[in-house]
Enzyme design. Structure first.
Site, PDB file in Angstrom:
ATOM      1  N   CYS A  11       0.841  -1.187   0.000  1.00 15.02           N
ATOM      2  CA  CYS A  11       0.000   0.000   0.000  1.00 15.02           C
ATOM      3  C   CYS A  11       0.889   1.255   0.000  1.00 15.02           C
ATOM      4  O   CYS A  11       1.864   1.286   0.735  1.00 15.02           O
ATOM      5  CB  CYS A  11      -0.891  -0.019   1.244  1.00 15.02           C
ATOM      6  SG  CYS A  11      -1.992   1.375   1.374  1.00 15.02           S
ATOM      7  N   PRO A  12       0.618   2.227  -0.819  1.00 12.68           N
ATOM      8  CA  PRO A  12      -0.535   2.431  -1.700  1.00 12.68           C
ATOM      9  C   PRO A  12      -0.286   2.026  -3.153  1.00 12.68           C
ATOM     10  O   PRO A  12      -1.097   2.330  -4.017  1.00 12.68           O
ATOM     11  CB  PRO A  12      -0.757   3.928  -1.609  1.00 12.68           C
ATOM     12  CG  PRO A  12       0.635   4.477  -1.565  1.00 12.68           C
ATOM     13  CD  PRO A  12       1.413   3.462  -0.710  1.00 12.68           C
TER      14      PRO A  12
END
Length: 74
Positions: A11-12
């Site tokens: 993430c992201p």
């Protein structure tokens, strides 16, 4: 169908790479996105709600999460 293997990205990055692929896709194109980051199960559906595209399928298999997304508009 456009294959996007984002295994190993945290993430992201899965959501960002999915957004980039959707921007490059033509309306009606389908993306098959594969992720291993558990947060992608939250981030990618949220991204699809933002973009207005269609999440046709979301599947969890062991450590893999896969999505089938249909590009709706520009």
């Amino acid at each position: 169908m456009i294959e996007l293997d984002l295994s190993g990205l945290k993430c992201p990055l899965p959501a960002l790479r999915t957004r980039k692929a959707l921007l490059a896709a033509a309306p009606g194109d389908r993306l098959h996105v594969i992720c291993t980051d558990p947060l992608a199960g939250i981030d990618v559906p949220n991204l699809i709600r933002e973009t207005g595209d269609v999440l046709e399928e979301q599947r969890q298999e062991a450590a893999r999460i896969s999505f089938v997304i249909r590009k709706v508009g520009q």
